[in-house]
Design a protein around this motif. Structure first.
Motif, PDB file in Angstrom:
ATOM      1  N   VAL A  32     -31.935  21.581 -15.374  1.00 23.57           N
ATOM      2  CA  VAL A  32     -30.823  22.154 -14.614  1.00 23.57           C
ATOM      3  C   VAL A  32     -29.735  22.665 -15.556  1.00 23.57           C
ATOM      4  N   ALA A  33     -29.377  21.867 -16.550  1.00 21.15           N
ATOM      5  CA  ALA A  33     -28.337  22.291 -17.490  1.00 21.15           C
ATOM      6  C   ALA A  33     -28.772  23.525 -18.283  1.00 21.15           C
ATOM      7  N   SER A  34     -30.011  23.559 -18.708  1.00 19.55           N
ATOM      8  CA  SER A  34     -30.503  24.693 -19.490  1.00 19.55           C
ATOM      9  C   SER A  34     -30.630  25.955 -18.639  1.00 19.55           C
ATOM     10  N   MET A  35     -31.056  25.798 -17.390  1.00 16.81           N
ATOM     11  CA  MET A  35     -31.148  26.970 -16.516  1.00 16.81           C
ATOM     12  C   MET A  35     -29.760  27.524 -16.217  1.00 16.81           C
ATOM     13  N   ASN A  36     -28.798  26.644 -16.056  1.00 13.77           N
ATOM     14  CA  ASN A  36     -27.426  27.080 -15.838  1.00 13.77           C
ATOM     15  C   ASN A  36     -26.947  27.913 -17.024  1.00 13.77           C
ATOM     16  N   ARG A  37     -27.240  27.442 -18.216  1.00 12.65           N
ATOM     17  CA  ARG A  37     -26.836  28.160 -19.418  1.00 12.65           C
ATOM     18  C   ARG A  37     -27.578  29.495 -19.530  1.00 12.65           C
ATOM     19  N   ALA A  38     -28.867  29.502 -19.184  1.00 11.59           N
ATOM     20  CA  ALA A  38     -29.638  30.742 -19.255  1.00 11.59           C
ATOM     21  C   ALA A  38     -29.102  31.777 -18.270  1.00 11.59           C
ATOM     22  N   PHE A  39     -28.746  31.352 -17.064  1.00 12.46           N
ATOM     23  CA  PHE A  39     -28.209  32.306 -16.091  1.00 12.46           C
ATOM     24  C   PHE A  39     -26.820  32.794 -16.490  1.00 12.46           C
ATOM     25  N   ARG A  40     -26.050  31.948 -17.135  1.00  6.25           N
ATOM     26  CA  ARG A  40     -24.750  32.412 -17.642  1.00  6.25           C
ATOM     27  C   ARG A  40     -24.947  33.478 -18.710  1.00  6.25           C
ATOM     28  N   ASN A  45     -20.956  39.420 -20.047  1.00  5.11           N
ATOM     29  CA  ASN A  45     -20.599  40.822 -20.262  1.00  5.11           C
ATOM     30  C   ASN A  45     -21.475  41.432 -21.349  1.00  5.11           C
ATOM     31  N   GLY A  46     -21.946  42.631 -21.091  1.00  8.37           N
ATOM     32  CA  GLY A  46     -22.722  43.345 -22.095  1.00  8.37           C
ATOM     33  C   GLY A  46     -24.184  42.963 -22.118  1.00  8.37           C
ATOM     34  N   GLY A  47     -24.686  42.242 -21.127  1.00  6.34           N
ATOM     35  CA  GLY A  47     -26.101  41.872 -21.110  1.00  6.34           C
ATOM     36  C   GLY A  47     -26.337  40.563 -21.837  1.00  6.34           C
ATOM     37  N   ALA A  48     -27.582  40.142 -21.834  1.00  6.22           N
ATOM     38  CA  ALA A  48     -27.949  38.851 -22.400  1.00  6.22           C
ATOM     39  C   ALA A  48     -28.407  39.019 -23.841  1.00  6.22           C
ATOM     40  N   ASP A  49     -28.032  38.076 -24.659  1.00  4.76           N
ATOM     41  CA  ASP A  49     -28.513  38.029 -26.033  1.00  4.76           C
ATOM     42  C   ASP A  49     -29.898  37.373 -26.014  1.00  4.76           C
ATOM     43  N   PRO A  50     -30.932  38.080 -26.477  1.00  6.95           N
ATOM     44  CA  PRO A  50     -32.287  37.523 -26.397  1.00  6.95           C
ATOM     45  C   PRO A  50     -32.451  36.204 -27.143  1.00  6.95           C
ATOM     46  N   ALA A  56     -32.285  28.893 -24.546  1.00  7.18           N
ATOM     47  CA  ALA A  56     -32.126  28.184 -23.267  1.00  7.18           C
ATOM     48  C   ALA A  56     -33.473  27.946 -22.599  1.00  7.18           C
ATOM     49  N   ILE A  57     -34.363  28.929 -22.670  1.00  5.34           N
ATOM     50  CA  ILE A  57     -35.700  28.755 -22.092  1.00  5.34           C
ATOM     51  C   ILE A  57     -36.473  27.683 -22.853  1.00  5.34           C
ATOM     52  N   GLY A  58     -36.289  27.622 -24.162  1.00  3.67           N
ATOM     53  CA  GLY A  58     -36.917  26.569 -24.960  1.00  3.67           C
ATOM     54  C   GLY A  58     -36.437  25.187 -24.556  1.00  3.67           C
ATOM     55  N   GLU A  59     -35.139  25.058 -24.268  1.00  2.96           N
ATOM     56  CA  GLU A  59     -34.606  23.765 -23.811  1.00  2.96           C
ATOM     57  C   GLU A  59     -35.196  23.388 -22.458  1.00  2.96           C
ATOM     58  N   ILE A  60     -35.385  24.387 -21.603  1.00  2.00           N
ATOM     59  CA  ILE A  60     -35.996  24.118 -20.294  1.00  2.00           C
ATOM     60  C   ILE A  60     -37.400  23.549 -20.482  1.00  2.00           C
TER      61      ILE A  60
END
Length: 140
Positions: A32-40, A45-50, A56-60
């Motif tokens: 849950v914490a990692s998914m929250n961070r991934a969605f943030r 702003n400016g899109g997601a940093d890969p 974050a996906i690795g933590e999930i």
């Protein structure tokens, strides 16, 4: 005078297995914490940093994997306690029913179904301990 019942074999193994099932909550909390961070990261702003998104996906994945790896020995301990050691207790009946019902909605569907069926088929053995015994009459 009543003789005390011998301690049931498998009590420690059953209780340890049940407690190990709570470790899955640790895995869920990490997910849950990692998914929250991934969605943030996705909504920033400016899109997601890969790199941040992949971290974050690795933590999930680590959370899911750690919960499964620790919970599986617990499932095995419970199965050994109720089948091989024939551990019977009222709390174990309710644990098997409730936890088995919850597991039928997860990736552990076969184990949950086994727990439900086993508990319901052996219901009398599990709940026999709860029935009060008839008072004994002693004559002088």
């Amino acid at each position: 005078m009543e003789t005390p019942l011998p301690p049931q074999r498998g009590a420690f193994i059953a209780k340890l297995g049940a407690w190990l099932q709570l470790v899955q909550l640790y895995g869920v909390a990490i997910v849950v914490a990692s998914m929250n961070r991934a969605f943030r990261e996705l909504g920033s702003n400016g899109g997601a940093d890969p790199t941040k998104l992949s971290a974050a996906i690795g933590e999930i994945l680590i959370g899911v994997f750690s919960g499964i790896i620790i919970a599986l020995p617990g499932l095995l301990l419970i199965i050994i306690a109720i089948t091989a050691l024939r551990y019977r207790a009222v709390w174990m009946f309710w644990f098997l029913c409730i936890y088995g019902g919850l597991m039928t909605f997860s990736y552990l569907f076969p184990v949950g179904l086994f727990f439900l069926i086993y508990a319901l088929v052996k219901k009398d053995e599990f709940l026999r301990l709860q029935q009060p015994s008839a008072p004994s009459i002693q004559f002088p």
